[in-house]
Write a protein that holds these residues in place. Structure first.
Motif, mmCIF file in Angstrom:
data_model
loop_
_atom_site.group_PDB
_atom_site.id
_atom_site.type_symbol
_atom_site.label_atom_id
_atom_site.label_comp_id
_atom_site.label_asym_id
_atom_site.label_seq_id
_atom_site.Cartn_x
_atom_site.Cartn_y
_atom_site.Cartn_z
ATOM 1 N N HIS A 127 0.894 -1.301 -0.078
ATOM 2 C CA HIS A 127 -0.170 0.023 -0.183
ATOM 3 C C HIS A 127 0.883 1.151 -0.093
ATOM 4 N N PHE A 128 1.829 1.200 0.773
ATOM 5 C CA PHE A 128 2.782 2.517 0.972
ATOM 6 C C PHE A 128 3.346 2.788 -0.523
ATOM 7 N N SER A 129 3.856 1.586 -1.032
ATOM 8 C CA SER A 129 4.467 1.565 -2.433
ATOM 9 C C SER A 129 3.683 2.315 -3.441
ATOM 10 N N ASP A 130 2.252 1.811 -3.351
ATOM 11 C CA ASP A 130 1.402 2.325 -4.320
ATOM 12 C C ASP A 130 0.949 3.783 -4.198
ATOM 13 N N LEU A 131 1.168 4.149 -2.809
ATOM 14 C CA LEU A 131 0.787 5.564 -2.543
ATOM 15 C C LEU A 131 2.141 6.514 -3.051
ATOM 16 N N TYR A 132 3.178 5.978 -2.742
ATOM 17 C CA TYR A 132 4.592 6.493 -3.250
ATOM 18 C C TYR A 132 4.691 6.686 -4.707
ATOM 19 N N ASP A 133 4.182 5.699 -5.375
ATOM 20 C CA ASP A 133 4.115 5.865 -6.666
ATOM 21 C C ASP A 133 3.167 6.951 -7.200
ATOM 22 N N GLU A 134 1.784 7.076 -6.603
ATOM 23 C CA GLU A 134 0.893 8.025 -6.943
ATOM 24 C C GLU A 134 1.411 9.490 -6.652
ATOM 25 N N ILE A 135 2.161 9.430 -5.349
ATOM 26 C CA ILE A 135 2.975 10.892 -5.283
ATOM 27 C C ILE A 135 3.885 11.149 -6.171
ATOM 28 N N GLU A 136 4.521 10.415 -6.556
ATOM 29 C CA GLU A 136 5.894 10.598 -7.577
ATOM 30 C C GLU A 136 4.911 11.060 -8.844
ATOM 31 N N ARG A 137 3.863 10.537 -9.355
ATOM 32 C CA ARG A 137 3.132 10.764 -10.571
ATOM 33 C C ARG A 137 2.741 12.227 -10.478
ATOM 34 N N LEU A 138 2.207 12.359 -9.192
ATOM 35 C CA LEU A 138 1.582 13.743 -8.808
ATOM 36 C C LEU A 138 2.844 14.838 -9.063
ATOM 37 N N LYS A 139 3.886 14.562 -8.485
ATOM 38 C CA LYS A 139 4.901 15.407 -8.493
ATOM 39 C C LYS A 139 5.458 15.530 -9.764
ATOM 40 N N SER A 140 5.285 14.689 -10.743
ATOM 41 C CA SER A 140 5.636 15.062 -12.067
ATOM 42 C C SER A 140 4.589 15.789 -12.808
ATOM 43 N N GLU A 141 3.300 15.545 -12.646
ATOM 44 C CA GLU A 141 2.328 16.524 -13.238
ATOM 45 C C GLU A 141 2.567 17.626 -12.863
ATOM 46 N N VAL A 142 2.924 18.104 -11.455
ATOM 47 C CA VAL A 142 3.138 19.397 -10.987
ATOM 48 C C VAL A 142 4.138 20.118 -11.650
ATOM 49 N N GLU A 143 5.231 19.185 -11.858
ATOM 50 C CA GLU A 143 6.524 19.999 -12.505
ATOM 51 C C GLU A 143 6.228 20.258 -14.009
ATOM 52 N N ALA A 144 5.637 19.523 -14.561
ATOM 53 C CA ALA A 144 5.170 19.712 -15.871
ATOM 54 C C ALA A 144 4.297 20.807 -15.978
ATOM 55 N N VAL A 145 3.297 21.057 -15.160
ATOM 56 C CA VAL A 145 2.441 22.290 -15.169
ATOM 57 C C VAL A 145 3.460 23.376 -14.923
ATOM 58 N N LYS A 146 4.347 23.557 -14.000
ATOM 59 C CA LYS A 146 5.122 24.519 -13.660
ATOM 60 C C LYS A 146 6.150 25.046 -15.150
ATOM 61 N N GLU A 147 6.325 24.123 -15.696
ATOM 62 C CA GLU A 147 7.106 24.353 -16.954
ATOM 63 C C GLU A 147 6.315 24.898 -17.769
ATOM 64 N N ARG A 148 5.145 24.449 -18.055
ATOM 65 C CA ARG A 148 4.214 25.244 -19.023
ATOM 66 C C ARG A 148 3.944 26.349 -18.655
ATOM 67 N N LEU A 149 3.893 26.727 -17.282
ATOM 68 C CA LEU A 149 3.717 28.085 -16.861
ATOM 69 C C LEU A 149 4.867 29.104 -16.884
ATOM 70 N N GLY A 150 6.010 28.479 -17.059
ATOM 71 C CA GLY A 150 7.329 29.027 -17.140
ATOM 72 C C GLY A 150 7.931 29.383 -15.681
ATOM 73 N N HIS A 151 7.612 28.653 -14.517
ATOM 74 C CA HIS A 151 8.168 28.690 -13.336
ATOM 75 C C HIS A 151 9.199 27.794 -13.211
#
Length: 96
Positions: A72-96
């Motif tokens: 379960h922790f592994s699944d949560l960790y994977d989800e967190i890492e996926r969300l972090k990647s999405e946040v970084e992609a959005v930041k890049e698109r916004l020029g941050h």
């Protein structure tokens, strides 16, 4: 559909491509763009509540043991890492 007086209005800026994707999904589901966005938000938040409930169940039920908890922790960790990647992609698109 009229909105109740208790609804909160919220301005949201979407890129044209994201808006198009959401509009396409809304059309496939036969709902408005607003309803599509709200359904996705509700689904995301409901999923978090379920994961928390599952975690509480796992920690109180010895039958599942440590192996289930680590999975379960592994699944949560994977989800967190996926969300972090999405946040970084959005930041890049916004020029941050």
């Amino acid at each position: 559909m009229s909105e109740s007086t208790s609804d909160t209005w919220f301005k949201l800026r979407l890129s044209p491509s994201l808006r198009k994707r959401l509009e396409d999904e809304a059309a496939q589901h036969g709902i408005t763009l607003t309803a599509e966005i709200l359904a996705r938000l509700e689904s995301t938040l409901s999923g978090a509540d379920k994961r928390i409930d599952d975690l509480e169940r796992l920690t109180s039920d010895e039958e599942f043991g440590n192996r289930a908890l680590w999975k379960h922790f592994s699944d949560l960790y994977d989800e967190i890492e996926r969300l972090k990647s999405e946040v970084e992609a959005v930041k890049e698109r916004l020029g941050h």
